[in-house]
Write a protein that holds these residues in place. Structure first.
Motif, PDB file in Angstrom:
ATOM      1  N   LYS A  52       0.838  -1.190   0.000  1.00  0.00           N
ATOM      2  CA  LYS A  52       0.000   0.000   0.000  1.00  0.00           C
ATOM      3  C   LYS A  52       0.880   1.251   0.000  1.00  0.00           C
ATOM      4  O   LYS A  52       1.937   1.274   0.640  1.00  0.00           O
ATOM      5  N   PRO A  53       0.457   2.299  -0.702  1.00  0.00           N
ATOM      6  CA  PRO A  53       1.286   3.511  -0.806  1.00  0.00           C
ATOM      7  C   PRO A  53       1.696   4.093   0.543  1.00  0.00           C
ATOM      8  O   PRO A  53       2.805   4.613   0.687  1.00  0.00           O
ATOM      9  N   ILE A  56       5.075   2.817   1.970  1.00  0.00           N
ATOM     10  CA  ILE A  56       6.297   2.934   1.173  1.00  0.00           C
ATOM     11  C   ILE A  56       7.449   3.564   1.943  1.00  0.00           C
ATOM     12  O   ILE A  56       8.564   3.029   1.979  1.00  0.00           O
ATOM     13  N   SER A  75       6.906  -1.072  -9.818  1.00  0.00           N
ATOM     14  CA  SER A  75       5.948  -0.707  -8.776  1.00  0.00           C
ATOM     15  C   SER A  75       4.521  -0.827  -9.278  1.00  0.00           C
ATOM     16  O   SER A  75       4.186  -0.330 -10.352  1.00  0.00           O
ATOM     17  N   ALA A  77       2.206  -0.014  -6.841  1.00  0.00           N
ATOM     18  CA  ALA A  77       1.588   0.717  -5.737  1.00  0.00           C
ATOM     19  C   ALA A  77       0.790   1.887  -6.308  1.00  0.00           C
ATOM     20  O   ALA A  77       1.364   2.866  -6.788  1.00  0.00           O
TER      21      ALA A  77
END
Length: 249
Positions: A52-53, A56, A75, A77
């Motif tokens: 999930k962003p 990060i 990625s 995300a």
């Protein structure tokens, strides 16, 4: 989604390792560890970001040291920019992908955009990986990837809703749910297969090939979109989804 893609990615020559503290089992031939520290001194040519962003900035910096020199990052995300991923990964080159739900059956439609510093061989490698899962459309920049999100990323939801309404209408003229579902899904499957097979013909030509003047299809199409309402609704749908994708950047 990452697990669905992996089922098709692993059909290639690469060796995959999953780092996941909650996953109990990995697909056959894939190594599974609970945390980055369990990797030992192993380094990787590609690191795939499937978190999930909001995770990060806390998690990814620990992975920058285990990316091989000359390696790159893929990625998936959503909403996390190439610049953001690259920064936390020590300025590594980044490719962003946008798959969609049919990845679960090997029929994904994937968007792909390569960031600054991505070599041509890296782009081709990522493209080949994604092609194992379905169709790949490469775009020029991240704004275009947001538009891919609106069309294809969210697209299965639109199609399911259209199919639901189609089935409900078929039930409304006297079919059981099972009959209506079989008629509608079979029609959709066959029609899409025909459009793909006859890609030298426009969709308008294919539509016209089944539409006789004064016939049943003409009557149905006039009721469906004679006033352009369906076309306008699709324009509004994609614009709303794109706007939301931009807001989530």
């Amino acid at each position: 989604m990452g697990g669905a893609l992996l089922e098709y990615w692993k059909k290639g020559d690469e060796n995959f390792t999953i780092v996941d503290p909650f996953l109990e089992d990995a697909p056959e031939g894939v190594r599974l560890v609970a945390q980055q520290g369990d990797l030992g001194d192993k380094r990787f040519d590609v690191i795939i970001v499937a978190i999930k962003p909001q995770m990060i900035d806390d998690i990814l910096p620990d992975y920058a040291p285990i990316l091989n020199d000359g390696g790159y990052v893929i990625s998936m995300a959503a909403g996390a920019s190439i610049a953001r991923i690259s920064k936390v990964m020590g300025d590594a080159p980044v490719i962003r992908i946008m798959p969609n739900l049919p990845a679960f059956v090997g029929k994904a439609t994937n968007g792909l955009v390569a960031g600054p510093g991505v070599r041509d061989d890296q782009r081709k490698h990522a493209h080949a990986m994604m092609e194992r899962t379905g169709t790949v459309v490469e775009v020029a920049d991240e704004d275009q990837l947001d538009r891919v999100t609106a069309v294809a990323g969210s697209g299965p939801g639109y199609v399911f809703e259209l199919a639901r309404a189609y089935v409900a209408a078929a039930e409304g003229i006297g079919f059981s749910h099972e009959q209506a579902r079989a008629l509608v899904l079979g029609t959709l499957e066959g029609t899409i297969a025909m459009a793909i097979d006859q890609d030298d013909k426009s969709l308008e030509d294919l539509r016209n090939s089944v539409t006789s003047k004064g016939g049943t299809t003409a009557a149905g199409l006039d009721a469906l979109n004679g006033d352009g309402a369906v076309s306008r609704k699709f324009e509004q749908t994609l614009e709303a989804a794109y706007k939301r994708a931009v807001e989530l950047r």
